[in-house]
Design a protein around this motif. Structure first.
Motif, PDB file in Angstrom:
ATOM      1  N   LEU A  92       0.856  -1.180   0.000  1.00  0.00           N
ATOM      2  CA  LEU A  92       0.000   0.000   0.000  1.00  0.00           C
ATOM      3  C   LEU A  92       0.895   1.234   0.000  1.00  0.00           C
ATOM      4  N   VAL A  93       0.816   2.009  -1.068  1.00  0.00           N
ATOM      5  CA  VAL A  93       1.662   3.184  -1.231  1.00  0.00           C
ATOM      6  C   VAL A  93       0.909   4.390  -0.680  1.00  0.00           C
ATOM      7  N   ASP A  94       1.320   4.835   0.492  1.00  0.00           N
ATOM      8  CA  ASP A  94       0.684   5.963   1.165  1.00  0.00           C
ATOM      9  C   ASP A  94       1.373   7.249   0.705  1.00  0.00           C
ATOM     10  N   LEU A  95       0.665   8.048  -0.088  1.00  0.00           N
ATOM     11  CA  LEU A  95       1.248   9.254  -0.671  1.00  0.00           C
ATOM     12  C   LEU A  95       1.021  10.497   0.180  1.00  0.00           C
ATOM     13  N   SER A  96       0.517  10.313   1.402  1.00  0.00           N
ATOM     14  CA  SER A  96       0.141  11.464   2.220  1.00  0.00           C
ATOM     15  C   SER A  96       1.330  12.268   2.717  1.00  0.00           C
ATOM     16  N   ALA A  97       2.552  11.714   2.621  1.00  0.00           N
ATOM     17  CA  ALA A  97       3.732  12.465   3.056  1.00  0.00           C
ATOM     18  C   ALA A  97       4.280  13.383   1.964  1.00  0.00           C
ATOM     19  N   MET A  98       3.791  13.253   0.745  1.00  0.00           N
ATOM     20  CA  MET A  98       4.257  14.102  -0.359  1.00  0.00           C
ATOM     21  C   MET A  98       3.378  15.352  -0.394  1.00  0.00           C
ATOM     22  N   THR A  99       3.728  16.334   0.434  1.00  0.00           N
ATOM     23  CA  THR A  99       2.847  17.472   0.708  1.00  0.00           C
ATOM     24  C   THR A  99       3.421  18.815   0.257  1.00  0.00           C
ATOM     25  N   GLU A 100       4.362  18.802  -0.646  1.00  0.00           N
ATOM     26  CA  GLU A 100       4.986  20.058  -1.067  1.00  0.00           C
ATOM     27  C   GLU A 100       4.146  20.774  -2.126  1.00  0.00           C
ATOM     28  N   ILE A 101       3.996  22.079  -1.961  1.00  0.00           N
ATOM     29  CA  ILE A 101       3.481  22.921  -3.041  1.00  0.00           C
ATOM     30  C   ILE A 101       4.698  23.322  -3.869  1.00  0.00           C
ATOM     31  N   ILE A 102       4.843  22.709  -5.018  1.00  0.00           N
ATOM     32  CA  ILE A 102       6.070  22.805  -5.805  1.00  0.00           C
ATOM     33  C   ILE A 102       6.231  24.187  -6.427  1.00  0.00           C
ATOM     34  N   GLU A 103       5.163  24.721  -6.992  1.00  0.00           N
ATOM     35  CA  GLU A 103       5.233  26.039  -7.625  1.00  0.00           C
ATOM     36  C   GLU A 103       3.873  26.713  -7.552  1.00  0.00           C
ATOM     37  N   LEU A 104       3.884  27.966  -7.134  1.00  0.00           N
ATOM     38  CA  LEU A 104       2.691  28.805  -7.157  1.00  0.00           C
ATOM     39  C   LEU A 104       2.988  29.977  -8.086  1.00  0.00           C
ATOM     40  N   ASN A 105       2.371  29.979  -9.251  1.00  0.00           N
ATOM     41  CA  ASN A 105       2.643  30.988 -10.271  1.00  0.00           C
ATOM     42  C   ASN A 105       1.400  31.852 -10.447  1.00  0.00           C
ATOM     43  N   LEU A 106       1.406  33.017  -9.804  1.00  0.00           N
ATOM     44  CA  LEU A 106       0.236  33.889  -9.840  1.00  0.00           C
ATOM     45  C   LEU A 106       0.095  34.598 -11.177  1.00  0.00           C
ATOM     46  N   THR A 107       1.202  34.828 -11.859  1.00  0.00           N
ATOM     47  CA  THR A 107       1.141  35.501 -13.158  1.00  0.00           C
ATOM     48  C   THR A 107       0.526  34.596 -14.218  1.00  0.00           C
ATOM     49  N   ASP A 108       0.983  33.355 -14.268  1.00  0.00           N
ATOM     50  CA  ASP A 108       0.481  32.407 -15.266  1.00  0.00           C
ATOM     51  C   ASP A 108      -0.702  31.591 -14.759  1.00  0.00           C
ATOM     52  N   ARG A 109      -1.115  31.860 -13.524  1.00  0.00           N
ATOM     53  CA  ARG A 109      -2.351  31.303 -12.973  1.00  0.00           C
ATOM     54  C   ARG A 109      -2.342  29.773 -12.895  1.00  0.00           C
ATOM     55  N   PHE A 110      -1.298  29.220 -12.262  1.00  0.00           N
ATOM     56  CA  PHE A 110      -1.321  27.789 -11.983  1.00  0.00           C
ATOM     57  C   PHE A 110      -0.571  27.503 -10.692  1.00  0.00           C
ATOM     58  N   VAL A 111      -0.885  26.361 -10.105  1.00  0.00           N
ATOM     59  CA  VAL A 111      -0.186  25.867  -8.931  1.00  0.00           C
ATOM     60  C   VAL A 111       0.117  24.393  -9.157  1.00  0.00           C
ATOM     61  N   THR A 112       1.349  23.982  -8.835  1.00  0.00           N
ATOM     62  CA  THR A 112       1.760  22.589  -8.973  1.00  0.00           C
ATOM     63  C   THR A 112       2.025  22.023  -7.587  1.00  0.00           C
ATOM     64  N   VAL A 113       1.424  20.876  -7.294  1.00  0.00           N
ATOM     65  CA  VAL A 113       1.514  20.290  -5.957  1.00  0.00           C
ATOM     66  C   VAL A 113       1.902  18.823  -6.047  1.00  0.00           C
ATOM     67  N   GLN A 114       2.465  18.328  -4.956  1.00  0.00           N
ATOM     68  CA  GLN A 114       2.647  16.890  -4.822  1.00  0.00           C
ATOM     69  C   GLN A 114       1.300  16.247  -4.491  1.00  0.00           C
ATOM     70  N   PRO A 115       1.168  14.940  -4.681  1.00  0.00           N
ATOM     71  CA  PRO A 115      -0.151  14.305  -4.566  1.00  0.00           C
ATOM     72  C   PRO A 115      -0.731  14.274  -3.164  1.00  0.00           C
ATOM     73  N   GLY A 116       0.105  14.409  -2.126  1.00  0.00           N
ATOM     74  CA  GLY A 116      -0.398  14.314  -0.761  1.00  0.00           C
ATOM     75  C   GLY A 116      -0.947  15.606  -0.189  1.00  0.00           C
ATOM     76  N   VAL A 117      -0.890  16.694  -0.940  1.00  0.00           N
ATOM     77  CA  VAL A 117      -1.466  17.960  -0.473  1.00  0.00           C
ATOM     78  C   VAL A 117      -2.981  17.807  -0.377  1.00  0.00           C
ATOM     79  N   THR A 118      -3.557  18.199   0.743  1.00  0.00           N
ATOM     80  CA  THR A 118      -5.011  18.113   0.894  1.00  0.00           C
ATOM     81  C   THR A 118      -5.673  19.360   0.321  1.00  0.00           C
ATOM     82  N   TRP A 119      -6.968  19.233   0.044  1.00  0.00           N
ATOM     83  CA  TRP A 119      -7.716  20.391  -0.461  1.00  0.00           C
ATOM     84  C   TRP A 119      -7.770  21.498   0.581  1.00  0.00           C
ATOM     85  N   SER A 120      -7.850  21.135   1.829  1.00  0.00           N
ATOM     86  CA  SER A 120      -7.868  22.136   2.890  1.00  0.00           C
ATOM     87  C   SER A 120      -6.548  22.902   2.939  1.00  0.00           C
ATOM     88  N   ALA A 121      -5.431  22.178   2.851  1.00  0.00           N
ATOM     89  CA  ALA A 121      -4.120  22.832   2.891  1.00  0.00           C
ATOM     90  C   ALA A 121      -3.927  23.748   1.691  1.00  0.00           C
TER      91      ALA A 121
END
Length: 532
Positions: A92-121
């Motif tokens: 069982l591969v628990d991905l909940s520890a992969m919680t980094e927000i890799i890039e937040l680009n406000l100019t180009d309007r995108f955010v890249t996250v690791q899979p363990g980031v929650t919607w609340s976070a």
């Protein structure tokens, strides 16, 4: 319920030796042998927790060579057996520890996250910037991860006008069953690539959305950003005719008026309101005041919630709750005025909008209510159908419950509904089924010691589950006839067997291409559990 059997730990020695820096544990495996509804036939051989993409690649390489299969888990709150082991050599591969927000680009309007980031976070991270994703989570967003949601498919917040989780995705990074890293969308270009655009050429991103992990492990997800609304408006309506309510919800979606538009049956509405209690009302009011854009708005919302509270709960029929957004008060008022007219024309009666106000102020409640207050189990079954078939979907679903009412009553099985709007084209019907049965480890996991001590413990009830299986199969057959689709396919909803032969051939080819050894989420998409 199947009884999970542990596996010999000996083969894990090779895995641990090969991956010394990876967190590998065999503790508390019974928790990971259940989801919200199912118990697994086999416990996982171990829980493996990668920290980054490099760990995932090494894990897939080792699994191929050592003969392990891999099941991926995010928050663990799905109910379709999507991450449960199908054999005795599954990790069982628990991905909940992969919680980094890799890039937040406000100019180009995108955010890249690791899979363990929650919607609340993610919502907390975006709030100071006045940004959100078009789809921004599920009720379980305190625990539900973005990786799990885009793999399974998810709907609710934002879905009434902006679609589900898949519609917000611009691109992915995926580790396939070959241990290869695939990048999709515009980021797959050579040179100065950026994940700002999804559809350059064939939509390769879509191939991995809703795949339930069958084609690979998502290690990075890029989501589109839009400005958060500056104003909101709320409305609730009571309907005596739920089929007419479905028509109103379809029209609200067709005109893209609401961010969220959902409905619940009378019993569920009364139960929800009655369960809040006076102290909970006070906490809600305090949170509304604290989180409001201004103190004036906070006091206004708190007063409305406190005054209306639960007083109307016993006087309502099917309850429709609507939240609209606007970039100014004029836009919000214009939209809510149109919503009120649609509801009135369909026979809806306006009632205090307490439920949607609380829903928006506390979108991600604790998950300590997976059992009813009396300790009964709950199960969900859903479909999404075209707008024109929403009323028929409800009517035919209710007809199944009516046909089986004597048998359901004999086993203490009751039901309610969660109704929903999905953008301009579709509406959803979800049954909420309650019955007396022993809790699963996952149900207790989210409860405090005090809550567990106060819980009424039910006996194991295989007879009721057998009735539920037949009930579910009859409902699913009707939904199939209506052309209904599903999210959270896992091994619960019929997907592969309902596809045209040419599509089945393509799916097999994709599976063989991305996962030649069949180690990625075995069974998902392609098979149904015997007890589905």
């Amino acid at each position: 319920m199947m009884t999970a059997q542990p596996r010999s730990a000996a083969p894990l020695d090779d895995l641990t030796a090969r991956l010394p820096n990876l967190a590998i544990t065999t503790d508390d495996l019974s928790l990971y042998g259940t989801d919200v509804y199912y118990g697994a036939e086999h416990l996982p051989a171990a829980l493996v927790r990668p920290w980054d993409e490099t760990d995932v690649v090494k894990l897939v390489q080792a699994a191929r060579e050592l003969g392990f299969s891999l099941n991926m888990r995010g928050g663990g709150l799905s109910y379709s057996a999507g991450y449960l082991a199908k054999n005795d050599h599954s990790l069982l591969v628990d991905l909940s520890a992969m919680t980094e927000i890799i890039e937040l680009n406000l100019t180009d309007r995108f955010v890249t996250v690791q899979p363990g980031v929650t919607w609340s976070a993610l919502r907390d991270a975006l709030r100071p910037h006045g940004m959100t994703t078009p789809f921004w989570g599920t009720f379980s967003g305190l625990h539900a991860t973005i990786g799990g949601s885009v793999s399974q498919g998810a709907k609710f917040y934002g879905s009434a006008s902006r679609g589900g989780s898949a519609e917000s995705v611009l691109g992915l990074r995926v580790v396939t069953g070959r241990a290869e890293i695939l990048t999709t969308g515009s980021a797959s270009a050579t040179g100065r690539a950026s994940p700002f655009f999804r559809n350059y050429g064939p939509d390769l991103t879509g191939m991995f959305l809703g795949d339930c992990g069958a084609f690979g492990i998502k290690t990075a997800i890029t989501l589109q950003l839009i400005p958060t609304a500056k104003e909101e408006a709320y409305a609730s309506f009571s309907f005596d005719d739920p089929a007419a309510q479905m028509g109103a919800m379809a029209q609200i979606g067709a005109e893209l008026l609401a961010s969220e538009c959902s409905g619940i049956d009378p019993f569920t509405a009364r139960t929800r309101m009655a369960s809040q209690g006076f102290l909970s009302d006070l906490k809600t009011i305090g949170q509304v005041v604290t989180e409001a854009n201004s103190l004036t708005h906070g006091l206004r919302d708190a007063a409305l919630i406190g005054l209306s509270g639960r007083r109307f709960a016993n006087k309502i029929g099917y309850l429709m709750n609507t939240i609209v957004e606007g970039q100014d008060r004029h836009e919000a008022n214009r939209k809510i005025k149109r919503v009120r007219q649609i509801a009135k024309d369909a026979g809806g009666r306006a009632v205090p909008a307490s439920v949607p106000r609380v829903m928006r102020k506390i979108p991600f409640p604790p998950m300590n209510s997976l059992l009813t207050p009396s300790g009964k189990r709950m199960a969900w079954l859903h479909t999404v159908v075209p707008n024109s078939r929403g009323g028929e979907a409800f009517t035919r679903t209710e007809a199944v419950f009516t046909r089986m009412k004597d048998e359901l009553k004999q086993h203490g099985i009751a039901h309610g509904y969660l109704l929903s709007t999905h953008g301009p084209t579709a509406v959803g019907v979800e049954t909420l089924i309650r019955w007396p049965d022993a809790p699963l480890p996952l149900h207790l996991h989210f409860m405090s010691d005090a809550e567990q001590a106060a819980l009424k413990r039910r006996d194991d009830n295989p007879a009721a589950r057998a009735v539920l299986k037949r009930l579910s199969n009859e409902i699913l057959a009707d939904w199939k006839d209506l052309g209904g689709v599903h999210v959270q396919i896992g091994q619960k909803y019929p997907y592969f067997e309902t596809r045209q032969p040419e599509v089945q051939t393509l799916l097999r080819q994709l599976k063989a291409l991305h996962d030649p050894d069949g180690i990625m989420s075995p069974g998902n998409l392609f098979e149904l559990r015997d007890d589905h």
